[in-house]
Every structure is written in C-alpha cells, then in structure tokens.
Design a protein around this motif. Structure first.
Motif, mmCIF file in Angstrom:
data_model
loop_
_atom_site.group_PDB
_atom_site.id
_atom_site.type_symbol
_atom_site.label_atom_id
_atom_site.label_comp_id
_atom_site.label_asym_id
_atom_site.label_seq_id
_atom_site.Cartn_x
_atom_site.Cartn_y
_atom_site.Cartn_z
ATOM 1 N N TYR A 1 3.716 1.214 6.554
ATOM 2 C CA TYR A 1 2.634 1.678 5.846
ATOM 3 C C TYR A 1 2.364 0.952 4.709
ATOM 4 O O TYR A 1 1.265 0.634 4.316
ATOM 5 C CB TYR A 1 2.693 3.260 5.742
ATOM 6 C CG TYR A 1 1.337 3.893 5.088
ATOM 7 C CD1 TYR A 1 0.276 4.110 5.830
ATOM 8 C CD2 TYR A 1 1.252 3.916 3.448
ATOM 9 C CE1 TYR A 1 -0.783 4.838 5.278
ATOM 10 C CE2 TYR A 1 0.385 4.320 3.111
ATOM 11 C CZ TYR A 1 -0.933 4.934 3.976
ATOM 12 O OH TYR A 1 -2.049 5.337 3.445
ATOM 13 N N LEU A 2 3.507 0.751 3.708
ATOM 14 C CA LEU A 2 3.131 0.315 2.462
ATOM 15 C C LEU A 2 2.952 -1.354 2.757
ATOM 16 O O LEU A 2 2.038 -1.851 1.464
ATOM 17 C CB LEU A 2 4.555 0.161 1.574
ATOM 18 C CG LEU A 2 4.838 1.686 1.044
ATOM 19 C CD1 LEU A 2 6.406 1.942 0.578
ATOM 20 C CD2 LEU A 2 3.641 2.184 -0.027
ATOM 21 N N LYS A 3 3.193 -2.133 3.643
ATOM 22 C CA LYS A 3 2.930 -3.395 3.862
ATOM 23 C C LYS A 3 1.700 -3.531 4.172
ATOM 24 O O LYS A 3 0.881 -4.494 3.910
ATOM 25 C CB LYS A 3 3.745 -3.803 5.102
ATOM 26 C CG LYS A 3 5.297 -4.227 4.546
ATOM 27 C CD LYS A 3 6.285 -4.556 5.786
ATOM 28 C CE LYS A 3 7.622 -4.971 5.134
ATOM 29 N NZ LYS A 3 8.629 -5.293 6.402
ATOM 30 N N GLU A 4 1.181 -2.533 5.055
ATOM 31 C CA GLU A 4 -0.352 -2.502 5.262
ATOM 32 C C GLU A 4 -1.352 -2.035 4.412
ATOM 33 O O GLU A 4 -2.485 -2.493 4.317
ATOM 34 C CB GLU A 4 -0.501 -1.669 6.804
ATOM 35 C CG GLU A 4 -0.054 -2.133 7.940
ATOM 36 C CD GLU A 4 0.135 -1.360 9.008
ATOM 37 O OE1 GLU A 4 -0.529 -0.330 8.986
ATOM 38 O OE2 GLU A 4 0.837 -1.428 9.946
ATOM 39 N N ASN A 5 -0.839 -1.098 3.353
ATOM 40 C CA ASN A 5 -1.649 -0.669 2.629
ATOM 41 C C ASN A 5 -1.629 -0.597 1.011
ATOM 42 O O ASN A 5 -2.399 -0.472 0.468
ATOM 43 C CB ASN A 5 -1.830 1.024 2.957
ATOM 44 C CG ASN A 5 -2.343 1.420 4.109
ATOM 45 O OD1 ASN A 5 -3.486 1.351 4.438
ATOM 46 N ND2 ASN A 5 -1.599 1.672 5.232
ATOM 47 N N ALA A 6 -0.395 -1.455 0.721
ATOM 48 C CA ALA A 6 0.040 -1.695 -0.633
ATOM 49 C C ALA A 6 0.228 -3.200 -0.924
ATOM 50 O O ALA A 6 0.610 -3.677 -1.955
ATOM 51 C CB ALA A 6 1.111 -0.712 -1.300
ATOM 52 N N GLY A 7 -0.028 -3.950 0.197
ATOM 53 C CA GLY A 7 0.610 -5.319 0.033
ATOM 54 C C GLY A 7 1.796 -5.850 -0.059
ATOM 55 O O GLY A 7 2.132 -6.833 -0.665
ATOM 56 N N ALA A 8 2.553 -4.848 0.276
ATOM 57 C CA ALA A 8 4.198 -4.993 0.354
ATOM 58 C C ALA A 8 4.627 -6.109 1.112
ATOM 59 O O ALA A 8 4.208 -5.974 2.355
ATOM 60 C CB ALA A 8 4.972 -3.731 0.382
ATOM 61 N N LYS A 9 5.703 -6.985 0.774
ATOM 62 C CA LYS A 9 6.262 -7.990 1.508
ATOM 63 C C LYS A 9 7.593 -7.437 2.087
ATOM 64 O O LYS A 9 7.837 -7.817 3.046
ATOM 65 C CB LYS A 9 6.140 -9.322 0.956
ATOM 66 C CG LYS A 9 4.501 -9.918 0.683
ATOM 67 C CD LYS A 9 4.739 -11.293 0.147
ATOM 68 C CE LYS A 9 3.327 -11.601 -0.236
ATOM 69 N NZ LYS A 9 3.275 -12.627 -1.278
ATOM 70 N N GLU A 10 8.218 -6.876 1.030
ATOM 71 C CA GLU A 10 9.400 -6.188 1.424
ATOM 72 C C GLU A 10 9.459 -4.700 0.707
ATOM 73 O O GLU A 10 8.915 -4.270 -0.234
ATOM 74 C CB GLU A 10 10.664 -7.113 0.465
ATOM 75 C CG GLU A 10 10.784 -8.517 1.114
ATOM 76 C CD GLU A 10 11.905 -9.105 0.496
ATOM 77 O OE1 GLU A 10 12.770 -8.435 -0.081
ATOM 78 O OE2 GLU A 10 11.667 -10.314 0.374
ATOM 79 N N VAL A 11 10.201 -3.890 1.312
ATOM 80 C CA VAL A 11 10.430 -2.496 0.858
ATOM 81 C C VAL A 11 11.766 -1.934 1.027
ATOM 82 O O VAL A 11 12.694 -2.512 2.077
ATOM 83 C CB VAL A 11 9.445 -1.733 1.875
ATOM 84 C CG1 VAL A 11 9.452 -0.227 1.453
ATOM 85 C CG2 VAL A 11 8.072 -1.920 1.785
ATOM 86 N N SER A 12 12.222 -1.473 0.218
ATOM 87 C CA SER A 12 13.595 -0.828 0.180
ATOM 88 C C SER A 12 13.506 0.670 -0.499
ATOM 89 O O SER A 12 12.369 0.812 -1.149
ATOM 90 C CB SER A 12 14.712 -1.682 -0.591
ATOM 91 O OG SER A 12 15.806 -1.160 -0.607
ATOM 92 N N GLU A 13 14.386 1.343 -0.232
ATOM 93 C CA GLU A 13 14.253 3.021 -0.913
ATOM 94 C C GLU A 13 15.883 3.291 -1.133
ATOM 95 O O GLU A 13 16.599 3.010 -0.512
ATOM 96 C CB GLU A 13 13.785 3.674 0.013
ATOM 97 C CG GLU A 13 14.210 4.384 1.196
ATOM 98 C CD GLU A 13 13.552 5.276 1.964
ATOM 99 O OE1 GLU A 13 14.094 6.234 2.718
ATOM 100 O OE2 GLU A 13 12.223 5.541 1.878
#
Length: 164
Positions: free
Chosen positions: A98-110
């Motif tokens: 979702y964040l890649k598609e809607n926030a322009g994220a290339k990488e995500v971690s939590e």
C-alpha cells in the motif's frame, strides 16, 4: 534454579514484546482492508519520533520526516493488534505494498512493540535489539508511528519506515 528460570522467562517476554519487519519477510497473508483514519498525534508519538531522529543525528544520519499516510497505515495495524490482543507483523506485506503504491515508497520496514509506558523506554528497547536498531538506523527518508492504548491501558506501537 528458580532465579535462573525467572530470568529466562523475563528475557523471553522481553524478546516477544518487541518485533521488527522488513520487505524481505515473506508474508502470505490475504488482503486486508487498511483503515485510513489518521488520529490526532499524541505526545508520546511526538517524543518517540524526536528520540529516533535525535539518535539518527547523533550518528551522522539524516532525520526522518513524518507522513500522514504512514501514520494512517501504522494506526490501522496498531488498531488490529489491540483488537487481536497480539503483537505481530500480520499483513505487513499488504501495508508495504500500500505504501509503495500510495506514498512512493521503494522500501518499507516496521518496528512494533507492546507494554512500554514511556517514549524513552520503547525507543531504548528498540535500540538494544539488533534488528530494530538496524531499522531505526536504516536508509529511510520518512517514518511515522501509531501509539494506542487498549481498554486496560496497555500501549501498543507500530512504527513504519519508508525510503522514497
């Protein structure tokens, strides 16, 4: 022997009360609906973000900028953890996509956590854990956090990091 058993149990509980996740984790969860509610920012959330950025600055890294969309996605997961009573990364892949598609994220971690009552204690716990520390010190540009209490007053945390 009783003391050794107690120490072992406490160490296990400490490990289980915090967790982190990155894109490399294979999440086989089915699609979930993300709640795009953005609750009002709490003092503890501001303090956590300040402490994370102060740590990053202290080791020569750039501070991370907050983003409302990240906070909304983090809130959806924190709310989910409260509903289930479990600290988890369930559906991380969905949040990441979702964040890649809607926030322009290339990488995500939590990073997630449970039970800490102060910003300093949750950040300190994350920094004492190799995986969580790597996330905090990672090559990210933005992050945001959701900190919510359940009906018994226990805190749950979801801290999401992205690289644009």
């Amino acid at each position: 022997m009783k003391l050794l058993t107690k120490v072992s149990v406490l160490a296990l509980l400490a490990i289980l009360s915090i967790s982190c996740s990155t894109d490399s984790i294979n999440d086989k969860a089915t699609e979930m609906e993300l709640s795009l509610v953005t609750p009002e920012t709490k003092t503890i959330e501001i303090e956590i973000l300040e402490q994370i950025n102060n740590h990053r600055l202290s080791i020569g890294l750039s501070p991370l900028e907050s983003m409302e969309i990240i906070k909304s996605v983090a809130f959806s997961h924190t709310d989910y953890m409260i509903d289930t009573g479990e600290v988890s990364h369930y559906n991380f892949f969905t949040r990441s996509n979702y964040l890649k598609e809607n926030a322009g994220a290339k990488e995500v971690s939590e990073n997630v956590a449970y039970g800490y009552t102060k910003a300093s204690s949750v950040v300190r716990a994350w920094l004492r854990s190799e995986g969580h520390k790597a996330t905090i010190e990672g090559d990210y540009t933005n992050c945001d956090i959701s900190a919510e209490q359940n009906e018994k007053g226990k805190w749950y945390y979801t801290n999401i990091f992205i690289k644009k």
